[in-house]
Enzyme design. Sequence first.
Site, short mmCIF file in Angstrom:
data_model
loop_
_atom_site.label_atom_id
_atom_site.label_comp_id
_atom_site.label_asym_id
_atom_site.label_seq_id
_atom_site.Cartn_x
_atom_site.Cartn_y
_atom_site.Cartn_z
N HIS A 95 0.80 -1.18 0.07
CA HIS A 95 -0.12 -0.09 0.07
C HIS A 95 0.85 1.22 0.01
O HIS A 95 0.45 2.31 -0.17
CB HIS A 95 -1.00 -0.13 1.18
CG HIS A 95 -0.43 0.41 2.43
ND1 HIS A 95 -0.06 -0.58 3.39
CD2 HIS A 95 -0.15 1.63 2.84
CE1 HIS A 95 0.27 0.42 4.55
NE2 HIS A 95 0.04 1.47 4.06
N ASP A 128 -0.57 -7.61 1.78
CA ASP A 128 -0.14 -6.15 1.63
C ASP A 128 1.60 -6.13 1.92
O ASP A 128 2.03 -5.80 2.89
CB ASP A 128 -0.56 -5.28 2.70
CG ASP A 128 -0.18 -3.79 2.90
OD1 ASP A 128 0.24 -3.52 1.70
OD2 ASP A 128 -0.64 -3.01 3.60
N SER A 134 3.83 2.42 8.45
CA SER A 134 3.54 1.34 7.37
C SER A 134 4.89 1.00 6.68
O SER A 134 5.49 1.95 6.09
CB SER A 134 2.57 2.03 6.26
OG SER A 134 1.13 1.97 7.03
N GLY A 135 4.66 -0.27 6.43
CA GLY A 135 5.85 -0.84 5.56
C GLY A 135 7.09 -1.22 6.43
O GLY A 135 7.75 -2.03 5.90
C1 4AZ Z 1 -1.26 4.01 8.44
O1 4AZ Z 1 -2.29 4.74 8.03
C2 4AZ Z 1 -1.49 3.17 9.62
N1 4AZ Z 1 -2.23 1.35 14.15
C3 4AZ Z 1 -0.48 2.48 9.96
C4 4AZ Z 1 -0.63 1.51 11.18
C5 4AZ Z 1 -1.72 1.56 11.81
C6 4AZ Z 1 -2.82 2.41 11.50
C7 4AZ Z 1 -2.55 3.16 10.47
C8 4AZ Z 1 -1.95 0.72 13.07
O2 4AZ Z 1 -0.44 3.97 7.59
#
Ligand code: 4AZ
Length: 470
Positions: A280, A325, A421-422
């Site tokens: 993502h 993902d 993320s990632g």
């Molecule tokens: C995001 O938006 C995201 N709490 C990453 C991790 C989490 C929520 C959102 C986990 O990248």
Amino acid sequence: MKFLEENTGEKLLDICLGSEVFEMTPWSWQMMWQLTPVEFSEAEYPRIEYHRRQQFWDPIRLALFTLAIAAIIGIAIGIVTHFVVEDDKSFYYLASFKVSNIKYKENYAVRSSREFTERSHQIERMMSKIFRRPSGGGRFVKSHVIKISPDEKGVNVLMVLMFRYPSTDSAERIKKKIERILYQSLKIKQLPLTIYKSSFSLTPINSKKMRDLLNNRCGIRMTSSNMPLPASSSMERIVNGRETAMEGEWPWQASLQLIGSGHQCGASLISNTWLLTAAHCFRKNKNSSQWIATFGTTITPPAVRRRVGKIILHEEYHKITNENDIALAQLTTRVEFSNIVQRVCLPDSYIKLPPKTSVFVTGFGSIVDDGPTQNKLRQARVETISTDVCNRKDVYDGLITPGMLCAGFMEGKIDACKGDSGGPLVYDNHDIWYIVGIVSWGQSCALPKKPGVYTRVATYRDWIASKTGI
Ligand code: 4AZ
């Protein structure tokens, strides 16, 4: 006599104890008042002695005495510093020995095999048992098996041993100490493995050689301090968590950045050219020439910077369900492994972490929901949560598929967030770190009953191998 009695009473003593002590002797009183010498009564003798003692402190004696006191204080500080504040230094040794009660198996040659992993952990545990003694003063840090090779009497083991001793100590002297401890243990301890004393050899190596030897190994942190990671506080989370203590603590962490827009996602180094991340992260932009990756504990300045040459998304990535993902990004030029940049180990597909296993998540993500990227890398300890619990109606109500892994706490508070993320969710197996999850999604950040959801890396072990050969 009467006069003297009057003038050598309390008043005299007062003056004598003050700064004018040399002037204010009975003699000087006498001179001051132009009197003829007088005899002192018996009662005066102690007082006269006292004044003689005062005269003993002439300026030269006083200077010598001060010097001696200063020298004693200096030596005392030196001794305390030596034992308490002495700078400890890492000393590395290459150890080789024969073990007679292990039968060689072909898979010992395959470092990622279960056989090699289990056997080397057994050997490493034994080394801890030998060297981590109550009297050892915490000198032993860790050991890593490098190679298990066949021998007509069993197997040959090659491993590195790490110790911390005062920097003033010599590698040869420490070597003798290590050998003495080992030989004693071979005699008196009930060890699971039979080591031939005569086959044991120990060679001091420098940190570069040590790094070269361990570079063949993934998941090793070579932080300058070998202090264990402090436990996290109950309020810790990447949202509000703690900054990483030092460079090299999470050497596989990368920041994926869009040229001109800065940090977008985390990623993990799994070889000297490949990064593992979330699919993502590339929803906005899949053009590899627009991406760079940086390493180090700060985004600015980075320790190492590379361009991205290739992006591979999982073919079955579904943005609605967040399934599969996972993505790979290849750097245009390889990175040099160092204390600051290292690769993390990939888990074998058989790895299964029980619920409530301690794992760490790291990232440059926001510390509040929808907050800005953090320039300094942050970390948090979280716990794995079973898919059954995570799929409960009051949690994620069946949204968790076999390729996902939940981690965090049911009460919330500690979690990854936007911008993490990632990035990696890692597990420490005997000082070797494995990436078990990739930060993927979650309902907001750190909410009760809404833990972080991660891509379960073990599920994709074969997919990763098919794309990278790793
Ligand atoms: C995001 O938006 C995201 N709490 C990453 C991790 C989490 C929520 C959102 C986990 O990248």
